[in-house]
Design a protein around this motif. Structure first.
Motif, short mmCIF file in Angstrom:
data_model
loop_
_atom_site.label_atom_id
_atom_site.label_comp_id
_atom_site.label_asym_id
_atom_site.label_seq_id
_atom_site.Cartn_x
_atom_site.Cartn_y
_atom_site.Cartn_z
N TRP A 243 0.80 -1.19 0.02
CA TRP A 243 -0.11 0.08 0.07
C TRP A 243 0.83 1.33 0.17
CZ3 TRP A 243 -5.43 0.57 2.45
CH2 TRP A 243 -6.05 -0.56 2.16
N LEU A 244 0.43 2.12 -0.64
CA LEU A 244 1.04 3.73 -0.50
C LEU A 244 1.32 4.02 0.79
CD1 LEU A 244 1.87 5.89 -2.64
CD2 LEU A 244 -0.54 6.95 -2.17
N TRP A 249 4.68 8.60 4.08
CA TRP A 249 5.19 9.56 5.17
C TRP A 249 6.70 9.68 5.17
CZ3 TRP A 249 0.51 7.17 6.73
CH2 TRP A 249 -0.63 7.72 6.91
N LYS A 250 7.35 8.75 4.69
CA LYS A 250 8.92 8.93 4.54
C LYS A 250 9.58 9.77 3.34
CE LYS A 250 8.97 4.06 3.35
NZ LYS A 250 9.83 2.95 3.72
N LYS A 251 10.46 10.30 3.89
CA LYS A 251 11.31 11.31 2.76
C LYS A 251 12.07 10.26 1.83
CE LYS A 251 15.17 11.85 5.82
NZ LYS A 251 15.22 10.43 6.20
N GLY A 252 11.77 10.49 0.54
CA GLY A 252 12.25 9.69 -0.48
C GLY A 252 11.49 8.47 -0.62
N GLY A 253 10.21 8.30 -0.35
CA GLY A 253 9.16 7.33 -0.60
C GLY A 253 8.98 6.98 -2.21
N ILE A 254 9.04 5.75 -2.37
CA ILE A 254 8.89 5.21 -3.71
C ILE A 254 7.52 4.47 -4.02
CG2 ILE A 254 11.22 4.82 -4.37
CD1 ILE A 254 10.80 1.77 -3.66
N CYS A 255 7.06 4.51 -5.07
CA CYS A 255 5.66 3.98 -5.59
C CYS A 255 6.03 2.50 -5.47
CB CYS A 255 5.42 4.42 -6.99
SG CYS A 255 4.06 3.47 -7.83
N ARG A 257 4.29 0.27 -6.92
CA ARG A 257 4.03 -0.49 -8.05
C ARG A 257 4.98 0.00 -9.20
NH1 ARG A 257 -2.02 -1.23 -8.43
NH2 ARG A 257 -2.35 -2.33 -6.44
N THR A 258 5.53 1.05 -9.28
CA THR A 258 6.56 1.47 -10.19
C THR A 258 8.06 1.62 -9.77
OG1 THR A 258 6.52 3.67 -10.03
CG2 THR A 258 4.78 2.72 -11.23
N GLY A 259 8.28 1.50 -8.56
CA GLY A 259 9.65 1.96 -8.09
C GLY A 259 10.15 3.42 -8.34
N GLU A 260 9.28 4.09 -8.68
CA GLU A 260 9.68 5.51 -8.93
C GLU A 260 9.24 6.28 -7.74
OE1 GLU A 260 10.95 6.87 -12.18
OE2 GLU A 260 11.20 4.73 -12.40
N PRO A 261 10.29 7.42 -7.56
CA PRO A 261 10.04 8.21 -6.68
C PRO A 261 8.63 8.97 -6.35
CG PRO A 261 12.14 8.93 -7.78
CD PRO A 261 11.25 7.86 -8.54
N LEU A 262 7.78 9.02 -5.29
CA LEU A 262 6.55 9.62 -5.12
C LEU A 262 6.74 11.04 -5.47
CD1 LEU A 262 5.15 7.47 -2.40
CD2 LEU A 262 4.57 7.41 -4.82
N ARG A 263 5.85 11.62 -5.70
CA ARG A 263 5.77 13.23 -5.72
C ARG A 263 4.38 13.82 -4.71
NH1 ARG A 263 5.71 15.82 -11.43
NH2 ARG A 263 5.37 17.75 -10.24
N TYR A 264 4.93 14.84 -4.24
CA TYR A 264 4.22 15.41 -3.21
C TYR A 264 3.76 16.98 -3.89
CZ TYR A 264 5.79 11.86 -0.39
OH TYR A 264 6.28 10.74 0.22
N ASP A 265 2.63 17.21 -3.85
CA ASP A 265 1.74 18.57 -4.20
C ASP A 265 0.85 18.79 -3.22
OD1 ASP A 265 3.61 19.35 -6.76
OD2 ASP A 265 2.83 17.47 -7.42
N GLN A 266 0.53 20.25 -3.12
CA GLN A 266 -0.59 20.74 -2.60
C GLN A 266 -1.77 20.61 -3.50
OE1 GLN A 266 0.51 21.37 1.00
NE2 GLN A 266 -1.16 22.45 0.53
N VAL A 267 -2.69 19.75 -3.18
CA VAL A 267 -3.98 19.69 -4.09
C VAL A 267 -5.29 19.72 -2.89
CG1 VAL A 267 -5.42 18.37 -5.38
CG2 VAL A 267 -3.03 18.23 -5.51
N ALA A 268 -6.13 20.84 -3.26
CA ALA A 268 -7.23 21.14 -2.31
C ALA A 268 -6.65 21.56 -0.93
CB ALA A 268 -8.20 19.74 -2.20
N GLY A 269 -5.61 22.21 -0.85
CA GLY A 269 -5.05 22.61 0.34
C GLY A 269 -4.30 21.62 1.18
N ARG A 270 -3.95 20.46 0.87
CA ARG A 270 -3.35 19.39 1.53
C ARG A 270 -2.31 18.80 0.78
NH1 ARG A 270 -7.11 17.32 5.10
NH2 ARG A 270 -5.34 16.56 6.14
N THR A 271 -1.23 18.16 1.51
CA THR A 271 -0.31 17.67 1.15
C THR A 271 -0.74 16.18 0.42
OG1 THR A 271 1.22 18.77 2.46
CG2 THR A 271 2.05 16.76 1.21
N SER A 272 -0.50 16.08 -0.94
CA SER A 272 -1.05 15.15 -1.64
C SER A 272 0.16 14.13 -2.27
CB SER A 272 -1.90 15.55 -2.68
OG SER A 272 -3.15 15.93 -2.21
N CYS A 273 0.09 12.87 -2.09
CA CYS A 273 1.08 12.18 -2.49
C CYS A 273 0.82 11.30 -3.76
CB CYS A 273 1.63 11.28 -1.36
SG CYS A 273 2.71 9.89 -1.84
N TRP A 274 1.60 11.38 -4.88
CA TRP A 274 1.16 10.37 -6.06
C TRP A 274 2.48 10.02 -6.83
CZ3 TRP A 274 1.70 12.69 -10.70
CH2 TRP A 274 2.15 14.19 -10.97
#
Length: 280
Positions: A243-244, A249-255, A257-274
DNA sequence: TACAATGTTTTAAG
DNA sequence: CCTTAAAACATTGT
Protein backbone atom coordinates in the motif's frame (compact mmCIF):
# COMPACT_ATOMS: atom_id res chain seq x y z
CA UNK A 1 -4.81 10.50 13.04
CA UNK A 2 -8.38 9.77 12.59
CA UNK A 3 -10.03 8.75 9.32
CA UNK A 4 -12.83 6.23 9.31
CA UNK A 5 -10.66 3.22 10.16
CA UNK A 6 -8.88 4.95 13.05
CA UNK A 7 -12.21 6.32 14.25
CA UNK A 8 -13.62 2.79 14.34
CA UNK A 9 -10.59 1.63 16.32
CA UNK A 10 -11.01 4.42 18.85
CA UNK A 11 -14.74 3.74 19.18
CA UNK A 12 -13.93 0.25 20.45
CA UNK A 13 -11.42 1.63 22.95
CA UNK A 14 -14.39 2.57 25.10
CA UNK A 15 -16.12 -0.84 24.81
CA UNK A 16 -14.84 -2.06 28.19
CA UNK A 17 -16.99 0.67 29.71
CA UNK A 18 -20.23 -0.73 28.25
CA UNK A 19 -22.92 -1.42 30.88
CA UNK A 20 -21.03 0.61 33.46
CA UNK A 21 -22.47 3.67 35.15
CA UNK A 22 -20.84 7.09 35.10
CA UNK A 23 -19.80 7.97 38.62
CA UNK A 24 -18.15 11.31 37.86
CA UNK A 25 -17.28 13.54 34.94
CA UNK A 26 -14.25 15.77 34.48
CA UNK A 27 -14.14 18.39 31.74
CA UNK A 28 -11.78 21.07 30.62
CA UNK A 29 -14.54 23.61 30.46
CA UNK A 30 -12.61 26.20 28.47
CA UNK A 31 -11.42 23.84 25.77
CA UNK A 32 -12.39 24.61 22.21
CA UNK A 33 -13.74 21.07 21.80
CA UNK A 34 -16.81 22.22 23.75
CA UNK A 35 -17.55 25.07 21.35
CA UNK A 36 -20.85 23.48 20.24
CA UNK A 37 -21.72 21.83 23.51
CA UNK A 38 -23.34 22.81 26.78
CA UNK A 39 -20.65 21.32 28.97
CA UNK A 40 -22.54 22.19 32.16
CA UNK A 41 -25.51 20.14 30.99
CA UNK A 42 -23.19 17.30 30.04
CA UNK A 43 -21.61 17.29 33.47
CA UNK A 44 -24.94 17.49 35.25
CA UNK A 45 -26.81 14.85 33.24
CA UNK A 46 -24.10 12.32 32.58
CA UNK A 47 -23.44 11.43 36.19
CA UNK A 48 -25.47 8.34 37.04
CA UNK A 49 -26.04 7.34 33.41
CA UNK A 50 -25.25 3.90 32.04
CA UNK A 51 -23.13 3.52 28.88
CA UNK A 52 -25.32 1.35 26.64
CA UNK A 53 -24.02 1.52 23.04
CA UNK A 54 -21.76 3.26 20.55
CA UNK A 55 -21.56 3.65 16.80
CA UNK A 56 -19.39 5.32 14.21
CA UNK A 57 -20.49 7.09 11.06
CA UNK A 58 -17.56 8.19 8.93
CA UNK A 59 -15.48 10.33 11.28
CA UNK A 60 -18.37 10.94 13.66
CA UNK A 61 -18.87 8.95 16.84
CA UNK A 62 -21.98 8.52 18.92
CA UNK A 63 -22.02 7.16 22.47
CA UNK A 64 -25.41 6.36 23.96
CA UNK A 65 -26.21 6.49 27.66
CA UNK A 66 -29.35 5.87 29.68
CA UNK A 67 -30.11 7.48 32.97
CA UNK A 68 -32.48 4.94 34.46
CA UNK A 69 -33.59 6.92 37.49
CA UNK A 70 -34.33 10.02 35.43
CA UNK A 71 -35.75 7.98 32.54
CA UNK A 72 -33.48 9.90 30.19
CA UNK A 73 -31.58 9.01 27.06
CA UNK A 74 -28.26 10.77 26.59
CA UNK A 75 -26.42 11.30 23.31
CA UNK A 76 -22.72 12.05 23.36
CA UNK A 77 -21.23 12.94 19.97
CA UNK A 78 -17.49 13.08 19.42
CA UNK A 79 -15.36 14.13 16.50
CA UNK A 80 -11.65 13.48 16.82
CA UNK A 81 -10.47 16.29 14.56
CA UNK A 82 -6.82 15.99 13.56
CA UNK A 83 -5.24 14.78 16.79
CA UNK A 84 -8.09 13.40 18.90
CA UNK A 85 -7.86 10.03 20.64
CA UNK A 86 -10.00 7.87 22.87
CA UNK A 87 -8.46 5.76 25.57
CA UNK A 88 -8.91 4.24 28.98
CA UNK A 89 -7.24 4.97 32.27
CA UNK A 90 -7.47 3.87 35.88
CA UNK A 91 -10.28 5.02 38.10
CA UNK A 92 -7.76 7.33 39.81
CA UNK A 93 -6.73 9.03 36.55
CA UNK A 94 -6.12 12.76 36.87
CA UNK A 95 -7.09 14.60 33.67
CA UNK A 96 -3.93 15.70 31.94
CA UNK A 97 -3.45 18.86 29.94
CA UNK A 98 -5.18 17.57 26.81
CA UNK A 99 -7.73 15.27 28.44
CA UNK A 100 -10.78 17.42 27.74
CA UNK A 101 -13.37 14.86 28.83
CA UNK A 102 -12.98 12.04 31.36
CA UNK A 103 -15.85 9.75 32.32
CA UNK A 104 -15.21 7.85 35.54
CA UNK A 105 -17.14 4.58 35.59
CA UNK A 106 -18.41 2.51 38.48
CA UNK A 107 -17.98 -1.21 38.60
CA UNK A 108 -20.86 -3.34 37.35
CA UNK A 109 -23.94 -2.92 39.45
CA UNK A 110 -25.55 -6.35 39.54
CA UNK A 111 -23.22 -9.28 40.04
CA UNK A 112 -20.66 -8.07 37.56
CA UNK A 113 -17.28 -9.63 37.12
CA UNK A 114 -15.18 -9.14 40.23
CA UNK A 115 -12.34 -7.69 38.18
CA UNK A 116 -14.36 -4.69 37.07
CA UNK A 117 -13.24 -2.20 39.61
CA UNK A 118 -14.15 0.83 37.53
CA UNK A 119 -12.08 2.77 35.04
CA UNK A 120 -11.97 6.08 33.22
CA UNK A 121 -12.84 6.79 29.59
CA UNK A 122 -10.68 9.58 28.23
CA UNK A 123 -11.07 11.89 25.24
CA UNK A 124 -7.87 13.80 24.54
CA UNK A 125 -7.01 16.17 21.71
CA UNK A 126 -3.95 18.44 21.78
CA UNK A 127 -4.95 20.63 18.84
CA UNK A 128 -8.61 20.82 19.85
CA UNK A 129 -9.90 20.59 16.31
CA UNK A 130 -12.12 17.82 17.64
CA UNK A 131 -15.64 18.45 18.88
CA UNK A 132 -17.95 17.28 21.62
CA UNK A 133 -21.73 17.39 21.24
CA UNK A 134 -24.33 16.47 23.79
CA UNK A 135 -28.10 16.11 23.84
CA UNK A 136 -30.86 14.48 25.87
CA UNK A 137 -34.20 13.14 24.66
CA UNK A 138 -35.73 10.13 22.98
CA UNK A 139 -35.12 11.29 19.43
CA UNK A 140 -31.70 11.29 17.81
CA UNK A 141 -30.40 14.87 17.95
CA UNK A 142 -30.16 16.88 14.71
CA UNK A 143 -26.44 16.29 14.43
CA UNK A 144 -27.04 12.54 14.21
CA UNK A 145 -29.78 12.74 11.58
CA UNK A 146 -29.70 13.05 7.83
CA UNK A 147 -26.22 11.58 7.54
CA UNK A 148 -25.14 10.41 4.08
CA UNK A 149 -24.99 6.67 3.29
CA UNK A 150 -21.86 5.08 4.75
CA UNK A 151 -19.37 4.11 2.06
CA UNK A 152 -19.62 0.41 2.92
CA UNK A 153 -23.44 0.38 2.97
CA UNK A 154 -25.63 -0.78 0.10
CA UNK A 155 -27.03 2.74 -0.27
CA UNK A 156 -23.63 3.99 -1.33
CA UNK A 157 -23.99 3.27 -5.03
CA UNK A 158 -21.90 4.04 -8.04
CA UNK A 159 -24.77 6.10 -9.44
CA UNK A 160 -24.89 8.19 -6.31
CA UNK A 161 -21.14 8.75 -6.45
CA UNK A 162 -21.28 9.69 -10.12
CA UNK A 163 -24.07 12.16 -9.44
CA UNK A 164 -21.91 13.87 -6.88
CA UNK A 165 -18.89 13.91 -9.19
CA UNK A 166 -21.03 15.57 -11.84
CA UNK A 167 -22.28 18.25 -9.47
CA UNK A 168 -18.67 18.99 -8.50
CA UNK A 169 -17.34 18.58 -12.01
CA UNK A 170 -14.85 21.47 -11.90
CA UNK A 171 -13.44 20.59 -8.49
CA UNK A 172 -10.35 18.40 -8.18
CA UNK A 173 -11.15 14.75 -7.54
CA UNK A 174 -8.97 14.86 -4.42
CA UNK A 175 -11.04 17.67 -2.94
CA UNK A 176 -14.24 15.83 -3.82
CA UNK A 177 -13.10 12.63 -2.09
CA UNK A 178 -12.52 14.68 1.06
CA UNK A 179 -16.12 15.96 1.13
CA UNK A 180 -17.77 14.30 4.08
CA UNK A 181 -21.32 14.68 2.78
CA UNK A 182 -20.49 12.32 -0.07
CA UNK A 183 -17.58 10.20 1.20
CA UNK A 184 -18.05 10.10 4.96
CA UNK A 185 -14.85 9.06 6.70
CA UNK A 186 -12.34 9.59 3.89
CA UNK A 187 -9.35 11.72 4.84
CA UNK A 188 -6.03 12.70 3.38
CA UNK A 189 -4.19 9.40 3.41
CA UNK A 190 -7.16 7.30 2.32
CA UNK A 191 -7.99 9.65 -0.56
CA UNK A 192 -4.39 9.43 -1.80
CA UNK A 193 -4.44 5.65 -1.42
CA UNK A 194 -7.66 5.45 -3.48
CA UNK A 195 -6.41 7.70 -6.28
CA UNK A 196 -3.09 5.89 -6.44
CA UNK A 197 -4.87 2.56 -6.73
CA UNK A 198 -7.25 3.92 -9.38
CA UNK A 199 -4.44 5.55 -11.36
CA UNK A 200 -6.03 9.00 -11.26
CA UNK A 201 -4.12 12.24 -10.71
CA UNK A 202 -5.40 14.05 -7.62
CA UNK A 203 -5.80 17.38 -9.41
CA UNK A 204 -8.02 16.04 -12.19
CA UNK A 205 -11.43 17.73 -12.28
CA UNK A 206 -14.05 15.33 -10.96
CA UNK A 207 -16.22 15.74 -14.06
CA UNK A 208 -13.46 14.72 -16.44
CA UNK A 209 -13.16 11.11 -15.37
CA UNK A 210 -14.00 8.54 -18.04
CA UNK A 211 -16.58 5.82 -17.56
CA UNK A 212 -13.81 3.32 -16.90
CA UNK A 213 -12.09 5.62 -14.41
CA UNK A 214 -15.30 6.21 -12.49
CA UNK A 215 -15.84 2.48 -12.25
CA UNK A 216 -12.28 1.90 -11.05
CA UNK A 217 -12.58 4.76 -8.60
CA UNK A 218 -15.79 3.41 -7.10
CA UNK A 219 -14.20 0.01 -6.55
CA UNK A 220 -11.06 1.57 -5.08
CA UNK A 221 -13.10 3.68 -2.64
CA UNK A 222 -14.88 0.62 -1.31
CA UNK A 223 -11.81 -1.61 -1.33
CA UNK A 224 -9.63 0.84 0.58
CA UNK A 225 -12.36 1.46 3.15
CA UNK A 226 -13.10 -2.23 3.64
CA UNK A 227 -9.46 -3.20 3.96
CA UNK A 228 -8.59 -0.30 6.24
CA UNK A 229 -11.48 -1.19 8.55
CA UNK A 230 -10.21 -4.78 8.72
CA UNK A 231 -6.64 -3.78 9.58
CA UNK A 232 -6.28 -0.34 11.12
CA UNK A 233 -9.86 -0.40 12.34
CA UNK A 234 -9.52 -3.85 13.91
CA UNK A 235 -6.45 -3.39 16.09
CA UNK A 236 -4.45 -0.52 14.57
CA UNK A 237 -2.28 -2.89 12.57
CA UNK A 238 -0.87 -1.51 9.31
CA UNK A 239 -2.71 -2.02 6.02
CA UNK A 240 -1.34 -4.82 3.79
CA UNK A 241 2.13 -4.63 2.25
CA UNK A 242 2.24 -2.86 -1.08
CA UNK A 243 0.00 0.00 0.00
CA UNK A 244 1.00 3.60 -0.60
CA UNK A 245 0.44 4.00 3.14
CA UNK A 246 3.88 2.51 3.87
CA UNK A 247 5.70 4.98 1.65
CA UNK A 248 3.80 8.21 1.85
CA UNK A 249 5.21 9.65 5.07
CA UNK A 250 8.86 8.88 4.63
CA UNK A 251 11.18 11.15 2.78
CA UNK A 252 12.24 9.61 -0.49
CA UNK A 253 9.19 7.36 -0.63
CA UNK A 254 8.83 5.24 -3.76
CA UNK A 255 5.76 4.01 -5.62
CA UNK A 256 5.12 0.39 -4.59
CA UNK A 257 4.06 -0.45 -8.15
CA UNK A 258 6.57 1.42 -10.32
CA UNK A 259 9.53 1.86 -7.99
CA UNK A 260 9.73 5.51 -9.08
CA UNK A 261 9.94 8.32 -6.53
CA UNK A 262 6.62 9.60 -5.27
CA UNK A 263 5.70 13.21 -5.73
CA UNK A 264 4.12 15.59 -3.26
CA UNK A 265 1.95 18.54 -4.22
CA UNK A 266 -0.61 20.75 -2.60
CA UNK A 267 -4.04 19.77 -3.90
CA UNK A 268 -7.20 21.02 -2.25
CA UNK A 269 -5.03 22.68 0.36
CA UNK A 270 -3.57 19.38 1.53
CA UNK A 271 -0.29 17.66 0.87
CA UNK A 272 -1.06 14.98 -1.68
CA UNK A 273 1.20 12.07 -2.46
CA UNK A 274 1.05 10.54 -5.94
CA UNK A 275 2.96 8.41 -8.39
CA UNK A 276 3.77 10.25 -11.66
CA UNK A 277 4.07 7.15 -13.84
CA UNK A 278 0.73 5.70 -12.65
CA UNK A 279 -1.56 8.65 -12.14
CA UNK A 280 -2.64 11.02 -14.86
C1' DT B 1 12.97 29.53 13.23
C1' DA B 2 9.71 28.30 10.13
C1' DC B 3 6.80 25.02 8.52
C1' DA B 4 3.92 20.97 8.38
C1' DA B 5 0.64 17.77 10.65
C1' DT B 6 -4.52 11.56 9.01
C1' DG B 7 -9.83 18.12 9.78
C1' DT B 8 -13.49 21.33 9.37
C1' DT B 9 -15.49 25.89 9.09
C1' DT B 10 -15.58 30.57 7.84
C1' DT B 11 -14.31 34.30 4.97
C1' DA B 12 -12.98 36.38 0.72
C1' DA B 13 -12.67 36.51 -4.02
C1' DG B 14 -13.69 35.35 -8.65
C1' DC C 1 -26.05 31.18 -6.81
C1' DC C 2 -21.60 28.45 -7.55
C1' DT C 3 -16.61 27.46 -7.21
C1' DT C 4 -12.00 27.94 -5.16
C1' DA C 5 -8.43 29.50 -2.39
C1' DA C 6 -6.95 31.07 1.87
C1' DA C 7 -7.23 31.77 6.54
C1' DA C 8 -8.45 30.40 10.98
C1' DC C 9 -8.56 27.34 14.81
C1' DA C 10 -4.26 25.37 18.89
C1' DT C 11 -0.43 22.53 19.69
C1' DT C 12 3.56 19.73 18.91
C1' DG C 13 7.41 18.02 16.49
C1' DT C 14 11.05 18.33 12.97
Amino acid sequence: MPELAEVEFFRKEWDPGLDHVVAAVAVHERSRVFRQCDSASLRKNMAGARFIASEAHGKKLLFRFRHERKGLLLWLGLHLGMTGKLGRASAEHKAKKHDHLVLYLNEFRQGGAPDSGGCALVFSDPRQFGRIEFATGHEAPPWWQGLPPPILSSNFTKERMEGFLTRRRRTSIKAVLLMQDAFPGLGNWMADEILWRAGIHPARPAGELSVAERKTLFRAVRFVCRTAINTVGRDFRDPPPGWLFHQRWKKGGICPRTGEPLRYDQVAGRTSCWSPARQR
